[in-house]
Write a protein that holds these residues in place. Structure first.
Motif, PDB file in Angstrom:
ATOM      1  N   GLN A  55      28.961  20.440  12.841  1.00 37.99           N
ATOM      2  CA  GLN A  55      29.265  19.844  14.126  1.00 37.99           C
ATOM      3  C   GLN A  55      28.676  20.660  15.269  1.00 37.99           C
ATOM      4  O   GLN A  55      28.704  20.232  16.423  1.00 37.99           O
ATOM      5  N   ASP A  65      18.479  22.535  29.436  1.00 35.88           N
ATOM      6  CA  ASP A  65      19.272  23.255  28.437  1.00 35.88           C
ATOM      7  C   ASP A  65      18.452  23.604  27.197  1.00 35.88           C
ATOM      8  O   ASP A  65      18.942  23.539  26.064  1.00 35.88           O
ATOM      9  N   LEU A  90      18.665  17.491  26.400  1.00 39.55           N
ATOM     10  CA  LEU A  90      20.089  17.417  26.721  1.00 39.55           C
ATOM     11  C   LEU A  90      20.846  16.617  25.666  1.00 39.55           C
ATOM     12  O   LEU A  90      21.969  16.977  25.276  1.00 39.55           O
ATOM     13  N   LEU A  91      20.231  15.544  25.182  1.00 35.98           N
ATOM     14  CA  LEU A  91      20.854  14.750  24.119  1.00 35.98           C
ATOM     15  C   LEU A  91      20.958  15.555  22.831  1.00 35.98           C
ATOM     16  O   LEU A  91      21.987  15.507  22.136  1.00 35.98           O
ATOM     17  N   THR A  92      19.900  16.300  22.509  1.00 32.26           N
ATOM     18  CA  THR A  92      19.897  17.126  21.297  1.00 32.26           C
ATOM     19  C   THR A  92      21.065  18.102  21.296  1.00 32.26           C
ATOM     20  O   THR A  92      21.711  18.321  20.267  1.00 32.26           O
ATOM     21  N   ARG A  93      21.352  18.672  22.466  1.00 28.48           N
ATOM     22  CA  ARG A  93      22.428  19.660  22.564  1.00 28.48           C
ATOM     23  C   ARG A  93      23.802  19.044  22.291  1.00 28.48           C
ATOM     24  O   ARG A  93      24.752  19.761  21.995  1.00 28.48           O
ATOM     25  N   LYS A  94      23.901  17.730  22.386  1.00 25.74           N
ATOM     26  CA  LYS A  94      25.179  17.053  22.166  1.00 25.74           C
ATOM     27  C   LYS A  94      25.339  16.576  20.718  1.00 25.74           C
ATOM     28  O   LYS A  94      26.397  16.076  20.350  1.00 25.74           O
ATOM     29  N   GLN A  95      24.265  16.711  19.928  1.00 25.19           N
ATOM     30  CA  GLN A  95      24.282  16.178  18.572  1.00 25.19           C
ATOM     31  C   GLN A  95      24.658  17.250  17.545  1.00 25.19           C
ATOM     32  O   GLN A  95      24.460  18.442  17.764  1.00 25.19           O
ATOM     33  N   ASN A 149      26.253  22.268  17.963  1.00 22.07           N
ATOM     34  CA  ASN A 149      25.166  21.646  18.706  1.00 22.07           C
ATOM     35  C   ASN A 149      23.811  22.081  18.176  1.00 22.07           C
ATOM     36  O   ASN A 149      23.612  23.228  17.772  1.00 22.07           O
ATOM     37  N   SER A 159      15.503  14.874  29.038  1.00 22.25           N
ATOM     38  CA  SER A 159      16.663  14.054  28.658  1.00 22.25           C
ATOM     39  C   SER A 159      16.952  14.165  27.170  1.00 22.25           C
ATOM     40  O   SER A 159      18.120  14.222  26.748  1.00 22.25           O
TER      41      SER A 159
END
Length: 358
Positions: free
Chosen positions: A22, A53, A340-345, A24, A337
């Motif tokens: 889980q 980020d 930033l999305l990668t950091r949330k996955q 990041n 973008s």
């Protein structure tokens, strides 16, 4: 005994990291000569990365010409421009200053300790003169640098280069680089070793990894292959069996999503069972479809859970004309973008070395 013990430790550590699925994921950027730019331009690049980020910045220890790629770069020699074994630490001091600036933004360095293409291709370094290596200037192909990878004296000279870099005492941090895990994520054996030639010495990478490990010890800084010219050469079987290689770096400019996904999916179980982690370290696009190509491959990379680093963030960029990207072109918006999305996955691996990544 030492190699076997380290291999067991690596696999156990990776097993622990992998439990944090889980955690990041992360992204980063190549900017191979950023250390040579003016301070305002260095800060602008780093601030752009921070805003997206991005966590890793990859640079090369290699000669830089003034105004490289239309930038504010000032000329700086390679570590061994004059003669093999004659070290000019100017470039190391510049990289050390960059490390200070990057660390202040929670960005760590990936340092390629040599560039294969300095062996008579895009540049001609001291090894070419000493070992009479062929030179093409990258006009008539990439030269066959077999002697560099097979001659015992050349290997010994190169090992001395690696030791010198690792033992360089940071003027800013006050410790040798091999202890600087707060600012350095990985040392790379070479950028694209044996690129565009026969793989004449398949054990060369492991030998150099052993040299690096003998100085590095267990400081937390990773040892990376430095990538190949494409996914097949990035994923050579001997990388999995080398105890002291920890990061298998993937390079390829074929952005077809199914091609990328199939190679990563095949490599993940092999890497996991051998205690390695994958890093998709170099890819890029150019031309009128630059942004859409990057968008498509980034969607695939994010789905694999393997971190990624694009080629390359520079000021100025080249828009459709080349791989370089700056913040004033549409491709940057996509990269930022998606970072930033990668950091949330969720990621494939745990990355305790990355700030906020585990």
């Amino acid at each position: 005994m030492f190699k076997s013990l380290w291999s067991i430790i690596s696999i156990l550590l990776l097993a622990c990291f992998s439990k944090s699925v889980q955690a990041n994921n992360f992204a980063g950027a190549n900017s191979y000569f950023l250390f040579s730019l003016s301070q305002p331009d260095r800060i602008a690049v780093l601030d752009a990365m921070k805003g997206a980020d991005m966590k890793l910045l990859r640079i090369f220890i290699t000669r830089v010409t003034a105004g490289n790629k239309g930038s504010s770069a000032k000329a700086v020699n390679d570590l061994e421009t004059v003669a093999v074994g004659s070290y000019d630490d100017t470039i190391l001091r510049q990289i050390d200053q960059l490390a200070v600036e990057a660390r202040a933004r929670n960005i760590k360095l990936v340092i390629a300790m040599h560039d294969r293409y300095a062996l008579g291709c895009w540049d001609t370094d001291a090894y070419v003169a000493k070992y009479k290596l062929p030179v093409t200037g990258c006009v008539n192909g990439v030269p066959d640098s077999t002697t560099f990878y097979t001659n015992a004296n050349a290997i010994a000279d190169y090992d001395n280069r690696l030791r010198h870099i690792l033992n360089f005492k940071s003027p800013n941090f006050g410790v040798p680089w091999h202890q600087l895990s707060d600012a350095i994520f990985a040392f790379e054996i070479e950028n694209e070793g044996m690129g565009h030639m026969n793989q004449v010495a398949p054990n060369w990478w492991c030998g150099r990894a052993n040299t690096i490990r003998s100085v590095l010890g267990n400081t937390g800084i990773q040892i990376s292959t430095g990538g190949g010219t494409d996914l097949p050469t990035s994923l050579q079987s001997q990388f999995y069996s080398c105890a002291n290689i920890q990061i298998i770096a993937l390079h390829d400019y074929n952005l077809d999503p199914s091609y990328v996904a199939s190679h990563i999916d095949a490599a993940k179980p092999l890497a996991g069972s051998s205690g390695k982690r994958l890093l998709y370290e170099e890819f890029g696009a150019l031309g009128s479809n630059k942004q859409s190509q990057m968008q498509a491959v980034l969607k695939t990379l994010i789905s694999t859970g393997v971190p990624w680093m694009f080629w390359e963030l520079t000021k100025p960029g080249k828009r459709a004309g080349d791989y370089e990207v700056w913040t004033d072109e549409p491709t940057w918006s996509t990269l930022a973008s998606q970072s930033l999305l990668t950091r949330k996955q969720g990621g494939q691996y745990g990355w305790p070395e990355i700030a906020g990544g585990a």
